[in-house]
Design a protein around this motif. Structure first.
Motif, PDB file in Angstrom:
ATOM      1  N   TYR A  62      -5.356  -0.478  37.527  1.00  0.00           N
ATOM      2  CA  TYR A  62      -5.480   0.250  38.786  1.00  0.00           C
ATOM      3  C   TYR A  62      -6.679  -0.300  39.567  1.00  0.00           C
ATOM      4  CZ  TYR A  62      -2.471   3.641  36.397  1.00  0.00           C
ATOM      5  OH  TYR A  62      -1.446   4.250  35.704  1.00  0.00           O
ATOM      6  N   LYS A  63      -6.480  -0.557  40.860  1.00  0.00           N
ATOM      7  CA  LYS A  63      -7.589  -1.005  41.726  1.00  0.00           C
ATOM      8  C   LYS A  63      -8.432   0.221  42.084  1.00  0.00           C
ATOM      9  CE  LYS A  63      -9.815  -3.932  44.444  1.00  0.00           C
ATOM     10  NZ  LYS A  63      -9.143  -4.528  45.621  1.00  0.00           N
ATOM     11  N   TYR A 122     -11.774  -2.594  38.686  1.00  0.00           N
ATOM     12  CA  TYR A 122     -10.448  -2.191  38.198  1.00  0.00           C
ATOM     13  C   TYR A 122     -10.597  -1.272  36.988  1.00  0.00           C
ATOM     14  CZ  TYR A 122      -8.617  -5.890  41.181  1.00  0.00           C
ATOM     15  OH  TYR A 122      -8.301  -6.679  42.275  1.00  0.00           O
ATOM     16  N   GLU A 158      -9.922   7.949  35.084  1.00  0.00           N
ATOM     17  CA  GLU A 158      -8.538   8.175  34.660  1.00  0.00           C
ATOM     18  C   GLU A 158      -8.117   9.606  34.961  1.00  0.00           C
ATOM     19  OE1 GLU A 158      -5.721   7.764  30.650  1.00  0.00           O
ATOM     20  OE2 GLU A 158      -7.911   7.867  30.489  1.00  0.00           O
ATOM     21  N   THR A 216      -1.814  -0.806  31.973  1.00  0.00           N
ATOM     22  CA  THR A 216      -1.663  -0.654  33.418  1.00  0.00           C
ATOM     23  C   THR A 216      -3.027  -0.821  34.072  1.00  0.00           C
ATOM     24  OG1 THR A 216       0.202   0.853  33.131  1.00  0.00           O
ATOM     25  CG2 THR A 216      -0.858   0.833  35.273  1.00  0.00           C
ATOM     26  N   LEU A 222      -7.016  10.059  38.534  1.00  0.00           N
ATOM     27  CA  LEU A 222      -5.758   9.440  38.953  1.00  0.00           C
ATOM     28  C   LEU A 222      -4.712  10.498  39.262  1.00  0.00           C
ATOM     29  CD1 LEU A 222      -5.250   6.427  36.503  1.00  0.00           C
ATOM     30  CD2 LEU A 222      -5.474   6.294  38.987  1.00  0.00           C
ATOM     31  N   ALA A 274       0.247   7.784  40.575  1.00  0.00           N
ATOM     32  CA  ALA A 274      -0.638   6.663  40.896  1.00  0.00           C
ATOM     33  C   ALA A 274       0.098   5.340  40.732  1.00  0.00           C
ATOM     34  CB  ALA A 274      -1.869   6.707  39.998  1.00  0.00           C
ATOM     35  N   GLU A 275      -0.190   4.404  41.639  1.00  0.00           N
ATOM     36  CA  GLU A 275       0.438   3.087  41.607  1.00  0.00           C
ATOM     37  C   GLU A 275      -0.498   2.090  40.947  1.00  0.00           C
ATOM     38  OE1 GLU A 275       1.548   1.946  45.499  1.00  0.00           O
ATOM     39  OE2 GLU A 275       2.983   3.604  45.787  1.00  0.00           O
ATOM     40  N   GLY A 276       0.062   1.323  40.027  1.00  0.00           N
ATOM     41  CA  GLY A 276      -0.698   0.302  39.329  1.00  0.00           C
ATOM     42  C   GLY A 276       0.194  -0.839  38.909  1.00  0.00           C
ATOM     43  N   THR A 277      -0.401  -1.826  38.267  1.00  0.00           N
ATOM     44  CA  THR A 277       0.343  -2.987  37.772  1.00  0.00           C
ATOM     45  C   THR A 277       0.408  -2.903  36.253  1.00  0.00           C
ATOM     46  OG1 THR A 277      -0.465  -4.332  39.623  1.00  0.00           O
ATOM     47  CG2 THR A 277       0.469  -5.492  37.730  1.00  0.00           C
ATOM     48  N   THR A 278       1.629  -2.867  35.716  1.00  0.00           N
ATOM     49  CA  THR A 278       1.832  -2.713  34.273  1.00  0.00           C
ATOM     50  C   THR A 278       2.238  -4.048  33.671  1.00  0.00           C
ATOM     51  OG1 THR A 278       2.517  -0.409  34.566  1.00  0.00           O
ATOM     52  CG2 THR A 278       3.089  -1.459  32.481  1.00  0.00           C
ATOM     53  N   GLN A 307      -6.036   4.761  46.255  1.00  0.00           N
ATOM     54  CA  GLN A 307      -5.890   6.140  45.778  1.00  0.00           C
ATOM     55  C   GLN A 307      -7.210   6.731  45.283  1.00  0.00           C
ATOM     56  OE1 GLN A 307      -2.720   5.302  43.162  1.00  0.00           O
ATOM     57  NE2 GLN A 307      -3.860   3.802  41.971  1.00  0.00           N
TER      58      GLN A 307
END
Length: 281
Positions: free
Chosen positions: A62-63, A133, A103, A60, A106, A110-114, A82
């Protein structure tokens, strides 16, 4: 003395020129960063000891921060999304403790791209804006522990040039057993014990009454088999009816005829006696 001073001055000028020429490539490289471009991050998990890629896992992304250019050359990281209120200093991005602290910052939601790992052990994140990132393995590969989180920037400075397609090959996690021991099941409930049926109450016979369906007494000289209605007397089977008492049927007509004859003889003798008495009188 004057000649010597001029030579020293020329040497100093040449040194300054060399220093400027050495700094120019770095300044030029920083100045050409285009914050409107997008890049990508490709993470490869590979076990070099077993010479095999890691599968069945997911990463995953996260920005963390945006990249801002100051004075046309210097770069500055600004927390975003976030991580807006994060007070951690973004210094050395290769510091592993920085990734662990990010981490821990977080939030739970938390929103992320998986992205799932491919058969080649790769997870590719495309169309990423310029920034910093955080990469976290949210699902460990089968047989391996999750990798440590790490921080990566887009673009990445390599050999004096900014690279927007970033490749990362972190160290894979430790090996874990392929199978986990099965947990013992909870004991089942004991089987209920069946309650025995109560014995039937014996029937009572009232004195002076005959019990229902009494068995017929055996008659001497007869052999009884099967039901009471079937008897055998001297080899003869009599179906139905009452059992035979052993008497014969032929004396009945003989006795009847003998009675009639005796009655007739007595009547005749009686008539003769009456006639003689009348005559004598």
């Amino acid at each position: 003395m004057k000649y010597s001073f001029k030579k020293r001055l020329a040497a100093l000028g040449l040194a300054l020129c060399a220093l400027v020429w050495a700094v120019l490539p770095v300044s030029a490289a920083v100045s050409v960063v285009d914050t409107s471009r997008t890049g990508s991050v490709t993470v490869t998990l590979y076990d070099h000891q077993k010479d095999a890629p890691l599968r069945d896992g997911s990463l995953t992304l996260y920005k963390v921060a945006d990249v801002e250019l100051r004075y046309g050359s210097s770069m500055e990281y600004v927390y975003t999304g976030q991580f807006t209120d994060c007070d951690l200093e973004l210094g050395d991005l290769s510091d592993g403790s920085l990734a662990a602290r990010l981490e821990a910052w977080l939030p739970v939601n938390a929103e992320g791209t998986t992205c799932a790992l491919s058969q080649q052990g790769k997870a590719e994140f495309k169309d990423l804006p310029v920034g910093v990132y955080l990469v976290v393995q949210t699902k460990a590969s089968r047989g391996y522990e999750a990798i440590n989180p790490f921080v990566v920037s887009v673009p990445l400075l390599q050999d004096g040039e900014w690279v927007y397609a970033v490749d990362a090959s972190p160290k894979v996690g430790g090996v874990t057993p392929d199978k986990t021991p099965e947990q013992p099941g909870s004991p089942g409930s004991p089987t209920p014990v069946e309650t025995p049926d109560k014995p039937a109450k014996p029937s009572t016979v009232v004195p002076g009454t005959t019990p229902e369906n009494p068995a017929a007494p055996a008659v001497p000289g007869t052999e009884t088999t099967g039901t009471p209605d079937e008897t055998r007397e001297t080899g003869t089977k009599t179906p139905g009816g009452l059992p035979q008492a052993g008497q014969l049927n032929w004396p009945v007509p003989f006795l009847a005829c003998s009675g009639i004859l005796l009655f007739a003889a007595g009547w005749t003798l009686n008539r003769k006696e009456n006639g003689c008495e009348t005559e004598n009188w």
